[in-house]
Motif scaffolding. Structure first.
Motif: not given
Length: 355
Positions: A7-18, A24-27, A199-208
């Protein structure tokens, strides 16, 4: 993404971010990552290996290059024959950026300060060419060494472009194969997935340790088997002294009919900050230096040498048959190593519940 609220306050452009965040979450395979997190939580509660469970490697499992020049010569010839027959592949772990080196590009592109100005990738490519020439000198001919390079989403584009710009450092393009390791969600200590932005998940390489999954998913193991490769020499990109492929190391493993092997160096002193290979709970594994007490690190045998001295330098040998067996039957059995890092975000509500 059922059951998740961001959740976050809706501002112009937030629908696209959501919409982007929903995609991203669906992956994410939440069931898999929840299982991984629970394994990590167990590790956090058992930070140190139990001293009673640690044993040094049995002497018959170790060979030394300092004991017998005759053995070294025999192993080297065996390894060179394997190279000549086209049965050797190199597998480079190159998913990390050069952040700790003070640069934002992949480690392999780093200029280490030689008068020649050569980067790590060029040094390694030239060593591959030299080993091919050496095998040809000894056996009259040599098939090319296959070079597989595991990158991450952070390093793949820059690395591939760099190889193209430098004409593959004198190697044939067909003998250099890139594949990617998984980018996994970053998780807080409380078990929540971290957002890098709204609008994006923080990710890192899975390691060796993600190597096995990546080899299977990208069909690299199938490519190796198709090319009749038997011996795979694995190493890390930031090892400037690495000998690749090492015919002596490969030949020793072949003669002993080993499924896997590890090249080690003796610790310089008991508390050197390097993981050691030993027996833990009846299994051979790498135990990090932070998991061994100072008292145990100083233990010596009857010969006065350290009992736990085999320093791990991430230099390994695998047969392709062993890799395939691990990929198909044991990929989910591997333990996770926790990497704690600070993550920046431009989002006020930067966490998604995983639990």
């Amino acid at each position: 993404s059922s059951g998740i609220n961001a959740e976050w306050p809706l501002r112009p452009g937030d629908e696209e971010h959501k919409d982007k965040l929903h995609k991203d979450i669906s992956l994410i395979d939440f069931e898999q990552h929840l299982s991984n997190f629970r394994k990590c939580a167990v590790q956090l509660n058992n930070k140190s290996a139990k001293e009673d469970d640690l044993l040094p490697l049995p002497s018959d499992s170790c060979k030394s290059v300092f004991n017998s020049p005759i053995d070294n010569e025999r192993w080297t010839k065996l390894g060179l024959k394997e190279i000549s027959d086209g049965r050797v592949a190199l597998l480079l772990l190159a998913g990390g950026q050069g952040t700790r080196l003070g640069v934002s590009y992949p480690k392999g592109m780093y200029n280490v300060g030689l008068l020649s100005g050569k980067c790590l990738y060029q040094l390694q490519a030239e060593r591959i060419r030299r080993q091919e020439d050496w095998a040809k000198e000894v056996y009259g001919s040599s098939k090319p060494i296959q070079w597989y390079i595991m990158t991450s989403d952070h390093t793949r584009g820059a690395t591939l472009n760099y190889f193209k710009e430098n004409n593959w450092f004198g190697l044939c393009e067909q003998n250099v194969t890139f594949f990617e390791q998984e980018m996994i969600p970053c998780i807080s200590n409380e078990g929540k997935i971290i957002l890098s932005s709204k609008h994006s998940i923080s990710r890192a390489p899975g390691g060796n340790g993600d190597l096995y999954r990546a080899l299977g998913q990208s069909k690299i193991i199938d490519d190796m088997l198709k090319k009749n490769i038997r011996s795979v020499h694995v190493y890390c990109v930031d090892n400037i002294l690495v000998k690749i492929p090492d015919p002596l190391f490969i030949g020793c493993c072949l003669e002993r009919e080993s499924d896997c092997g590890a090249k080690v160096v003796s610790k310089a002193h008991p508390t050197e900050a390097v993981g050691v290979i030993c027996i833990c709970n009846g299994k051979v594994k790498v135990v990090e230096y932070s998991e061994i007490s100072t008292e145990t690190a100083h233990l010596t045998g009857d010969n006065g040498k350290l009992l736990f001295s085999q320093g791990n330098i991430c230099n390994h040998y695998f047969t392709t048959s062993f890799l395939r067996k691990v990929i198909e039957n044991h990929a989910d059995d591997l333990a996770f190593h926790i990497a704690k890092k600070e993550k920046s975000t431009d989002c006020d509500s930067a966490l998604i519940p995983l639990l």
